[in-house]
Enzyme design. Structure first.
Site, PDB file in Angstrom:
ATOM      1  N   ASP A   1       0.810  -1.216   0.000  1.00 31.42           N
ATOM      2  CA  ASP A   1       0.000   0.000   0.000  1.00 31.42           C
ATOM      3  C   ASP A   1       0.842   1.265   0.000  1.00 31.42           C
ATOM      4  O   ASP A   1       0.337   2.343  -0.332  1.00 31.42           O
ATOM      5  CB  ASP A   1      -0.981  -0.015   1.171  1.00 31.42           C
ATOM      6  CG  ASP A   1      -2.210  -0.850   0.862  1.00 31.42           C
ATOM      7  OD1 ASP A   1      -2.632  -0.849  -0.308  1.00 31.42           O
ATOM      8  OD2 ASP A   1      -2.752  -1.506   1.764  1.00 31.42           O
TER       9      ASP A   1
ATOM     10  N   TYR B   1      -1.858   0.346   8.908  1.00 25.69           N
ATOM     11  CA  TYR B   1      -0.842  -0.602   9.369  1.00 25.69           C
ATOM     12  C   TYR B   1       0.021   0.025  10.459  1.00 25.69           C
ATOM     13  O   TYR B   1       0.402  -0.643  11.421  1.00 25.69           O
ATOM     14  CB  TYR B   1       0.010  -1.080   8.193  1.00 25.69           C
ATOM     15  CG  TYR B   1      -0.808  -1.663   7.067  1.00 25.69           C
ATOM     16  CD1 TYR B   1      -1.807  -2.601   7.322  1.00 25.69           C
ATOM     17  CD2 TYR B   1      -0.616  -1.273   5.742  1.00 25.69           C
ATOM     18  CE1 TYR B   1      -2.586  -3.113   6.298  1.00 25.69           C
ATOM     19  CE2 TYR B   1      -1.391  -1.784   4.715  1.00 25.69           C
ATOM     20  CZ  TYR B   1      -2.370  -2.700   4.999  1.00 25.69           C
ATOM     21  OH  TYR B   1      -3.144  -3.209   3.989  1.00 25.69           O
TER      22      TYR B   1
ATOM     23  N   GLU C   1     -10.241  -2.848  -1.288  1.00 23.83           N
ATOM     24  CA  GLU C   1      -9.453  -3.524  -2.324  1.00 23.83           C
ATOM     25  C   GLU C   1     -10.350  -4.232  -3.336  1.00 23.83           C
ATOM     26  O   GLU C   1     -10.020  -4.309  -4.524  1.00 23.83           O
ATOM     27  CB  GLU C   1      -8.467  -4.518  -1.701  1.00 23.83           C
ATOM     28  CG  GLU C   1      -7.403  -3.902  -0.801  1.00 23.83           C
ATOM     29  CD  GLU C   1      -6.499  -2.909  -1.507  1.00 23.83           C
ATOM     30  OE1 GLU C   1      -6.594  -2.765  -2.739  1.00 23.83           O
ATOM     31  OE2 GLU C   1      -5.699  -2.259  -0.811  1.00 23.83           O
TER      32      GLU C   1
END
Length: 376
Positions: A85, A123, A239
């Protein structure tokens, strides 16, 4: 062809191809050549979320109690997803916007890239909530061979398209000498680079995330690392939308009726496109073996994941007109579908943890026909 951020030349955007036509001047949406991109934009905007909405306090306790092999699985997947990403947060804009010719696609690409930056921020949110020193994780990403071997196959197609496009805008078509090297620039080469880059991005969205997704959801099936799974569920929902976008772009290019002038390019690149898919599936199988090198986890192991990779590779290739390369089978982990189909659920947002809530979903367009049965 020299690029300009605003062309003063009048044109009919309905007659422009998706790529390599006149640069977009007025971003108008009252008329659209391909309204599928408007639908994707609206859907992505309705999905808007922030990772800070998800409470990860229990995940820290769960992570500390994981055995070492499961900690390896969890952290390794986060490292890989962070890298993917990081690439996707910038590359679609840099690679595709300078060659896009219609406003709805231009805006979809910008919307798509923005949502990828939310993923990479997520993340960081996860890692710093479960580990005292996040730098230990982030500093290893670039030096980890198992991660970089896969990342190279993604970035090379972006880099080639960006490089050739820059030469085209600066020098135009023809034979040029750049840094003592002869370089030929022509539209045929640009179209090949574009098509293979789109295939590579499609593969990334279609296959490369799903080993990581499966592992995250397998933890949550055991009622551990549930905050992480809620975030990953939101990422997976995005996604899936991005995958739909690249599939539509590729299928539009494949359809001769759309006058995108890509027929020869698609035929010439077909074998290489298939190789990109097969190579990615083999890399994901190798990644599954790396994740489970010290042991499996409850409900998931490398063999099941390898079967799942073949299963989704078949589906993804079939969706853009390719033959299925592997034996047709049923989904080896059917429970994952309940995690991946979250956008069909509409729940009231009493809690911040609701991961399926959509915004901006009121239908505001009303025609006169809606009132024909009303009597006053």
């Amino acid at each position: 062809m020299s690029y300009t951020t605003f062309s003063k030349k009048k044109n009919n955007q309905l007659k422009e191809p998706m790529f390599f036509g006149q640069s977009v001047n007025i971003a108008r949406y009252d008329q659209q050549k391909y309204n599928i991109f408007e639908k994707l934009i609206e859907k992505q905007l309705s999905f808007f979320w922030r990772p800070e909405e998800i409470d990860l306090s229990k995940d820290r306790i769960d992570f500390d109690n994981l055995p070492s092999n499961e900690k390896h699985i969890f952290i390794s997947n986060l490292k890989y997803q962070t890298l993917l990403d990081s690439i996707q947060g910038r590359s679609p804009n840099i690679a595709f916007l300078p060659i896009v010719s219609i406003p709805e696609l231009e805006t979809w690409i910008e919307t798509w890239s923005f949502s990828e930056t939310i993923h990479s921020r997520s993340y960081t949110h996860i890692i710093r909530n479960i580990i005292n020193n996040p730098s230990i994780v982030f500093d290893d990403i670039i030096s980890n061979k198992n991660i970089n071997d896969r990342a190279q196959d993604i970035s090379i197609y972006y880099d080639e398209l960006i490089r050739i496009t820059a030469y085209w805008h600066l020098l135009g078509e023809g034979n040029h000498k750049i840094n003592e090297k002869k370089v030929e620039i022509n539209l045929k080469l640009l179209k090949r680079r574009l098509y293979l880059c789109l295939i590579s991005v499609n593969v990334l969205e279609a296959i490369r995330f799903y080993v990581s997704f499966a592992c995250s959801f397998a933890f949550a099936e055991r009622e551990i690392m549930e905050g992480n799974a809620k975030i990953i569920r939101l990422i997976a929902r995005d996604e899936a939308l991005h995958l739909t976008g690249t599939q539509h772009i590729l299928n539009i290019l494949n359809n001769e009726k759309n006058n995108e002038n890509m027929k020869n390019t698609v035929l010439e690149c077909r074998e290489e496109a298939i190789k990109i898919f097969i190579s990615a599936s083999e890399q994901e199988k190798k990644w599954a073996k790396y994740l489970f090198q010290d042991g499996s986890m409850l409900g998931l192991n490398k063999d099941i994941l390898c079967q799942y990779i073949e299963y989704i590779t078949n589906i993804r290739m079939h969706a853009i007109g390719f033959k299925m390369p592997f034996e047709k089978t049923s989904n080896p982990i059917p429970w994952i579908n309940s995690w991946l189909n979250s956008d069909y659920i509409q729940a009231a947002p009493q809690e911040t943890e609701i991961s399926s809530y959509l915004v901006g979903q009121i239908e505001s367009e009303i025609s006169n026909q809606e009132f024909k049965n009303f009597k006053l």
